[in-house]
Motif scaffolding. Sequence first.
Motif, PDB file in Angstrom:
ATOM      1  N   ALA A 151     -15.131   3.758   0.648  1.00 20.71           N
ATOM      2  CA  ALA A 151     -16.411   3.304  -0.084  1.00 20.71           C
ATOM      3  C   ALA A 151     -16.074   3.635  -1.661  1.00 20.71           C
ATOM      4  O   ALA A 151     -16.429   2.712  -2.648  1.00 20.71           O
ATOM      5  CB  ALA A 151     -17.683   3.837   0.716  1.00 20.71           C
ATOM      6  N   THR A 152     -16.099   5.453  -1.370  1.00 19.20           N
ATOM      7  CA  THR A 152     -15.168   5.900  -3.109  1.00 19.20           C
ATOM      8  C   THR A 152     -14.212   4.839  -3.751  1.00 19.20           C
ATOM      9  O   THR A 152     -13.881   4.723  -4.962  1.00 19.20           O
ATOM     10  CB  THR A 152     -14.560   7.295  -2.902  1.00 19.20           C
ATOM     11  OG1 THR A 152     -15.951   7.732  -2.073  1.00 19.20           O
ATOM     12  CG2 THR A 152     -14.877   7.673  -4.494  1.00 19.20           C
ATOM     13  N   ALA A 153     -13.460   4.374  -3.043  1.00 18.40           N
ATOM     14  CA  ALA A 153     -12.135   3.806  -3.356  1.00 18.40           C
ATOM     15  C   ALA A 153     -12.806   2.468  -3.999  1.00 18.40           C
ATOM     16  O   ALA A 153     -12.421   1.893  -5.192  1.00 18.40           O
ATOM     17  CB  ALA A 153     -10.834   3.726  -2.485  1.00 18.40           C
ATOM     18  N   GLY A 154     -13.680   1.801  -3.598  1.00 25.62           N
ATOM     19  CA  GLY A 154     -13.800   0.381  -3.797  1.00 25.62           C
ATOM     20  C   GLY A 154     -14.421   0.870  -5.360  1.00 25.62           C
ATOM     21  O   GLY A 154     -14.326   0.074  -6.139  1.00 25.62           O
ATOM     22  N   ILE A 155     -15.400   1.949  -5.385  1.00 24.68           N
ATOM     23  CA  ILE A 155     -15.888   2.072  -6.342  1.00 24.68           C
ATOM     24  C   ILE A 155     -15.195   2.816  -7.788  1.00 24.68           C
ATOM     25  O   ILE A 155     -15.902   1.453  -9.040  1.00 24.68           O
ATOM     26  CB  ILE A 155     -17.097   3.271  -6.121  1.00 24.68           C
ATOM     27  CG1 ILE A 155     -18.648   3.178  -4.978  1.00 24.68           C
ATOM     28  CG2 ILE A 155     -17.558   4.072  -7.749  1.00 24.68           C
ATOM     29  CD1 ILE A 155     -19.352   4.125  -4.228  1.00 24.68           C
ATOM     30  N   MET A 156     -14.255   3.330  -7.155  1.00 22.89           N
ATOM     31  CA  MET A 156     -13.046   3.446  -8.231  1.00 22.89           C
ATOM     32  C   MET A 156     -12.959   2.089  -8.863  1.00 22.89           C
ATOM     33  O   MET A 156     -12.275   2.059  -9.924  1.00 22.89           O
ATOM     34  CB  MET A 156     -11.832   4.849  -8.072  1.00 22.89           C
ATOM     35  CG  MET A 156     -12.699   6.355  -7.750  1.00 22.89           C
ATOM     36  SD  MET A 156     -11.971   7.289  -7.479  1.00 22.89           S
ATOM     37  CE  MET A 156     -11.149   7.078  -5.572  1.00 22.89           C
ATOM     38  N   LEU A 157     -12.041   1.363  -7.953  1.00 16.77           N
ATOM     39  CA  LEU A 157     -11.131   0.292  -8.291  1.00 16.77           C
ATOM     40  C   LEU A 157     -12.185  -0.469  -8.686  1.00 16.77           C
ATOM     41  O   LEU A 157     -11.662  -0.854 -10.148  1.00 16.77           O
ATOM     42  CB  LEU A 157     -10.576  -0.824  -7.119  1.00 16.77           C
ATOM     43  CG  LEU A 157      -9.809  -0.136  -5.969  1.00 16.77           C
ATOM     44  CD1 LEU A 157      -9.532  -0.626  -5.310  1.00 16.77           C
ATOM     45  CD2 LEU A 157      -8.505   0.120  -7.445  1.00 16.77           C
ATOM     46  N   THR A 158     -13.277  -0.556  -8.422  1.00 10.60           N
ATOM     47  CA  THR A 158     -14.651  -1.595  -9.628  1.00 10.60           C
ATOM     48  C   THR A 158     -14.999  -1.212 -10.871  1.00 10.60           C
ATOM     49  O   THR A 158     -15.109  -1.397 -11.852  1.00 10.60           O
ATOM     50  CB  THR A 158     -16.169  -1.622  -8.857  1.00 10.60           C
ATOM     51  OG1 THR A 158     -15.332  -2.429  -7.344  1.00 10.60           O
ATOM     52  CG2 THR A 158     -16.823  -2.251  -9.375  1.00 10.60           C
ATOM     53  N   GLY A 159     -14.663   0.550 -10.569  1.00 14.39           N
ATOM     54  CA  GLY A 159     -15.394   0.990 -11.919  1.00 14.39           C
ATOM     55  C   GLY A 159     -14.223   1.375 -13.468  1.00 14.39           C
ATOM     56  O   GLY A 159     -14.431   1.681 -13.900  1.00 14.39           O
TER      57      GLY A 159
END
Length: 158
Positions: free
Chosen positions: A135-143
């Motif tokens: 979940a955090t990696a998804g946020i980092m890739l997006t942001g």
Amino acid sequence: CKTVISKQKIPLKHKLEVYCILVVGMADSSRVAEAAILTIEVLSKYDCVFPKTRVIISASFIANLFLLKRKLKSRNPCTLPTMKDDTRMTLMNLLYLFTHFSYILNDSRMPLVMIRNLMWTYKYGISAYSAPSFATAGIMLTGVLDDIQGGAVFGQHA
């Protein structure tokens, strides 16, 4: 806990769960900074080290985020096996705990800890501690990288 940890005859891998209990107890007693230091010390004995200076932390974060993005393209998380190694599972727990400690302490290494958790997931298999990192990696890739599709894929695997 300290009695078991101090025994020289007991190998470190057999003390890991005791360390988990100890650092949780320390954190629950408002000794989060001490718990974080101890966690880092234990992880370092398994070649899991994190940079200390902000410049190196930032550079490592960006480099690891690109590496993570490549991993996503090369291997579907759905095909990852389940982690079986008890020592590695306990180390993943320590990483997971350090994530909480670094959040509470506003430690800039927190994203690196999450990435390390995910890299270990790709290397050793899925564990109970993998989902928050996806979940955090998804946020980092997006942001950070503006990779909405990559972020969505990691979010789905969380």
